[in-house]
Design an enzyme around this catalytic site. Structure first.
Site, mmCIF file in Angstrom:
data_model
loop_
_atom_site.group_PDB
_atom_site.id
_atom_site.type_symbol
_atom_site.label_atom_id
_atom_site.label_comp_id
_atom_site.label_asym_id
_atom_site.label_seq_id
_atom_site.Cartn_x
_atom_site.Cartn_y
_atom_site.Cartn_z
ATOM 1 C CG HIS A 127 -21.946 16.671 -32.187
ATOM 2 N ND1 HIS A 127 -22.386 15.854 -32.634
ATOM 3 C CD2 HIS A 127 -22.634 17.724 -31.964
ATOM 4 C CE1 HIS A 127 -23.478 16.205 -33.161
ATOM 5 N NE2 HIS A 127 -23.526 17.463 -32.851
ATOM 6 C CG ASP A 164 -28.694 17.860 -30.537
ATOM 7 O OD1 ASP A 164 -28.620 18.869 -29.864
ATOM 8 O OD2 ASP A 164 -28.641 18.035 -31.963
ATOM 9 C CG HIS A 166 -27.213 18.144 -34.933
ATOM 10 N ND1 HIS A 166 -27.545 19.163 -34.446
ATOM 11 C CD2 HIS A 166 -26.965 18.769 -36.302
ATOM 12 C CE1 HIS A 166 -27.882 20.142 -34.987
ATOM 13 N NE2 HIS A 166 -27.161 20.189 -36.220
ATOM 14 C CG ASP A 253 -30.590 20.533 -32.399
ATOM 15 O OD1 ASP A 253 -31.515 19.620 -31.723
ATOM 16 O OD2 ASP A 253 -29.577 20.588 -32.823
#
Lengths: 361, 529
Positions: A127, A164, A166, A253
């Site tokens: 990120h 991921d 995200h 995740d």
């Protein structure tokens, strides 16, 4: 026999935000104990390698100097990058060690000392944008590794697969205008999860249009759908692109027990995805794969099993026995849903959009 | 096995008796550990005593102080005796389990997770048939994370005991992570345990309590503790040699040659230190460590074969003629050639004369050729090791061998003082070596102690890393105190220390803290004079 370099340092456990922060030291501490008990760390298939520390120059290839200055200031007094991303005093040395872990992994593979390397590092990085960190990430470990390899090893074309849950908005931002880096992210629908971007239409900019691929999937999506996406999108694109290296932002995740996401991938599913990646690497880049840990917050029910599956697949070991404990399935299994028809639609939409820019399908 | 925090103390007795079960007899040395004085030296040749009665004689004769014994090479026992072992595994979610390590293997359900919670119960349904088939001599039980909670291993142990099995080893006695290595070590233990049980048979409890056995890692361990994991004794013959040499020579560098009971051992030492390596079983490293060494797989008891002009030493053992046998062995040839005053010389001469006569040879030439054969094999190993001198003799006849080899290879040699009973000295002066693990889970308010498996209910939850280290150290010392050897602990090393938060439903619930320590092996004293 394929040997995997596992890059890890005890100092990755040296910081903690709060005991209940998702990105806590137990993510690695607990997993390492599991790997030890499994015999992976003494195995002939795995070499435990200490990371080197990244330098300021390594960071500056990716990040703005103003941001590096901010990190240095925060290192002295502590503070926050954002609400989720606190900065405890003295963290910078661990940030550099994590980025250095990614560099070490990449370097070992490019030097041909290992075909596969896994940087089991924290804090994560995908990120982090060039100008700011976010979402538990301070610097972009993946981009720092890629830029290091480009400068030192003259690597030109890199395929980044980001699993991921995200969207890796930081990596996307850094490479959005770079046609020589393919970035493929499979992530949970951004209308339901941080960072709220990573929609199908986000395909890169300028000359790089079509080389950034966002595949948002609905909550509950599991192994079958992920494997389908791999076959229908990831494999053709990477084969078309012919990278010199496949680098994986391996967030774990997507595991169905993860406490802050809502996907349905199993440990076995992660293993199969990595097996496919290894096969793809053999077809395209002499089998070279570098994996960097991103997120994954199911400390007890997810991380140990998924990371074991990934390492085993990298080492080309039998993963058929890998599974979650029954109690984990009983407790969190309900999160897995059959999203196949919806995912097929998404796949077709992505392929149709990309066909305008690349000749992969 | 009881590892209690008892207060009953035998008290430190500075006398320690070292016993080496060799190929010619049993060497017994008594050392005063306060000053390094050698109080007495005795040899019990096999002609007068059988091995067991000699050892019992020694033990019963020593009414106080520690007795530390170097057992005969267990690797030889492991190689020669086929103890058939059933491995009972509870690996839970894992890679392919190590099914081929034992003669038989069964994978049961049952899983303990890293925090020591039982996530899957054990199902014993199919076990009865497997055990009842009657084709096994021992059982090795291994569950993943048993060092965090030994319950599943104990449940299985209880069940198979009820089925009549006696030789059972559980992996949690080893306070180390890595269930694959624990499996290999536990299987090896089950294989050699019958030998140890036989050895300890007939000993009284109070005798057992003073009885220590030499470990491969150079330390000594109470016999009834190591009975739960006998693999730790592998390599004791070599480790007692290295500790013995350290006891009589300071910072020695060179290559030690020791004629063992079943092989000739060659060990490199640099400035008083040797390299310890794990014993491998079917390619898997165990937790049994021993000095890195080369083995020439012949011994003094090996049979001599003469065919035409060729003299060969077979890897087949016989009772030497000097000790009442009928066949010619290496020892007989050595005794004849060097004219040593050992055992029944007349019998030996009769045997070697008969061999020589039937082959039209002179007995002296025959004996010389046997020696040359042995020297050739050892020389080959020394050359492949890089001919690192000086050569150091350890053991009764190795002085002769070392002189010949040194001359042959152009190396210097050292015959250390007391070299004839160097292994027994090593056993006498070795410190206690024992591992202890403590795992504390403050959420469950329990602490588990390894190797005893004792579970302690905690009455407080604010426990930190230092507290857990103190618990481990306390446990180690209380075990040592129970056996009257607290003073035999020299250094304690932390092998593993870790603390993790326990979070449930996003709330901190406490900690899990693990501390594994080891009383490191060392010599207690140097020998005077």
């Amino acid at each position: 026999m394929v040997k995997v370099a596992l890059i890890y340092d005890k100092r990755y456990l040296d910081y903690e935000h709060e005991a209940t922060h998702p990105e806590r030291r137990e993510r690695l501490a607990y997993t390492m104990e599991f790997l030890m008990e499994e015999g992976m760390l003494d195995s002939e298939h795995v070499d435990l390698v200490k990371p080197k520390s990244a330098t300021e120059d390594d960071l500056l290839r990716v990040h703005k100097s103003d941001y590096i200055r901010l990190l240095k200031d925060l290192d002295k007094i502590g503070g926050f990058i954002d609400y989720d991303t606190p900065f405890p005093e003295g963290l910078l040395k661990i940030i550099l060690l994590a980025a250095g872990g990614a560099i070490t992994a990449g370097e070992l593979v490019m030097k041909r000392l290992y075909k596969r390397a896994f940087a089991l590092i924290r804090p994560p990085g995908h990120h982090a944008k060039s100008y700011i960190g976010a979402g538990f990430c301070y610097v972009n470990n993946m981009a720092i590794m890629v830029e290091y390899l480009r400068e030192k090893y003259n690597v030109r074309r890199v395929a980044i697969l980001d699993w991921d849950a995200h969207f890796g908005d930081g990596t996307y931002e850094i490479y959005s205008q770079d046609p020589n880096v393919i970035y493929i992210s499979i992530h949970q629908d951004p209308t339901t999860l941080y960072p709220g971007c990573g929609f199908i239409h986000e395909i890169g900019e300028g000359d790089a249009r079509g080389t950034k691929i966002c595949i948002p999937v609905p909550p509950g999506t599991g192994d079958k759908e992920y494997l389908l996406i791999f076959e229908r999108i990831v494999r053709p694109i990477v084969k078309w692109f012919k990278p010199e290296l496949i680098a994986v932002s391996a967030g774990v995740d997507c595991h169905f027990s993860d406490p802050i996401t809502h996907l349905g991938v199993t440990a076995q599913g992660y293993g199969k995805l990595m097996q496919k990646t290894v096969d793809l690497a053999k077809d395209t880049c002499e089998g070279r794969v570098v994996v960097i840990l991103e997120g994954g917050y199911s400390v007890e029910a997810g991380l140990p099993y998924t990371i074991l599956a990934i390492i085993a697949a990298l080492a080309e070991l039998d993963i058929s026995y890998i599974r979650e404990p029954e109690s984990v399935i009983k407790r969190y299994g309900w999160k897995r849903k059959d999203n196949m028809s919806e995912v097929i639609k998404i796949v077709e939409e992505v392929r149709s959009l990309l066909s305008k820019y690349i000749d992969a399908f | 096995m009881k590892l209690l925090r008892e207060t009953k103390v035998y008290g430190f007795n500075s006398t320690c008796t070292g016993v080496y079960v060799g190929y010619m007899g049993i060497d017994v040395v008594k050392v005063d550990l306060k000053n390094g004085n050698l109080i007495s030296v005795e040899k019990y040749p096999y002609l007068k005593y059988d091995e067991k009665s000699a050892i019992l004689n020694v033990i019963k004769g020593q009414t106080e102080g520690r007795i530390s014994i170097v057992l005969p090479e267990l690797t030889y026992f492991l190689r020669k005796k086929n103890t058939r072992v059933l491995l009972i595994l509870m690996p839970g979610p894992c890679l392919r389990p190590p099914l081929g390590l034992a003669e038989k293997c069964i994978v049961l359900s049952g899983y303990i997770d890293p925090r020591g919670e039982i996530l899957e119960d054990v199902d014993l349904t199919h076990l009865k048939d497997m055990v009842s088939e009657g084709d096994i001599d021992g059982i090795a039980i291994v569950s993943k994370f048993s060092i965090r909670r030994p319950k599943l291993e104990r449940d299985v142990m209880k069940y198979v005991s009820q089925l009549g099995m006696k030789n059972i080893v559980m992996s949690f006695r080893l306070p180390y992570f890595n269930y694959i290595r624990r499996s290999a070590t536990t299987i090896v233990s089950a294989k050699i345990r019958p030998f140890l049980l036989e050895f300890l048979k007939g000993m009284r409890k109070d005798e057992l309590r003073r009885l220590f056995l030499m470990r491969g890692n150079g330390g000594a361990v109470p016999a009834d503790i190591v009975l739960e994991m006998p693999a730790m004794l592998l390599g004791a013959e070599v480790s007692s040699l290295t500790m013995g040499i350290r006891g009589v020579m300071e910072n020695v560098t060179g290559t030690m040659i020791n004629i063992g009971r079943h092989s000739i051992n060659i060990v490199s030492m640099k400035e008083g230190k040797v390299n310890y390596v794990p014993f491998h079983f079917h390619g898997i490293p165990t937790f049994a460590y021993m000095p890195e060494h080369r083995k020439v797989p012949i011994s003094m008891n090996c049979k001599v074969a003469v065919s035409g002009d060729t003299v060969k030493v077979l890897q087949e053992e016989e009772t030497p003629a000097v000790f009442g046998g009928n066949m010619l062995t290496v020892l007989d040839a050595v005794v004849y050639y060097l004219d040593l005053n050992i055992g029944d010389r007349r019998r030996m001469k009769n045997v070697i004369n008969a061999y020589a006569k039937s082959r039209g040879m002179n007995p002296k030439d025959l004996a010389e050729e046997v020696l040359e054969y042995v020297v050739r094999l050892v020389r080959k190993e020394l050359i492949s090791m890089g001919k690192k001198g000086p050569l150091i003799a350890g053991g009764a006849l190795s002085g002769h061998l070392v002189r010949v080899l040194a001359k042959d290879l152009g190396l210097q040699y050292v015959i250390p003082k007391h070299h004839e009973y160097i292994n027994a000295i090593g056993a006498a002066i070795s410190s206690l070596s024992l591992e202890v693990g403590v795992y504390v889970n403050t959420y469950d308010s329990r602490a588990i102690f390894i190797p005893s498996g004792r579970i302690l209910k905690l009455d407080k939850t604010d426990i930190g890393i230092d507290d857990v280290f103190n618990m481990a150290e306390g446990e180690l010392k209380s075990i040592a105190r129970y056996y009257g050897v607290e003073e035999f602990i020299k250094n304690i090393r932390i092998v593993y220390l870790n603390k993790c938060s326990l979070i449930k439903e996003n709330l901190p619930q406490g900690y899990m803290i693990t501390c594994i320590i080891r009383a490191e092996p060392d010599i207690m004293v140097r020998i005077n004079g």
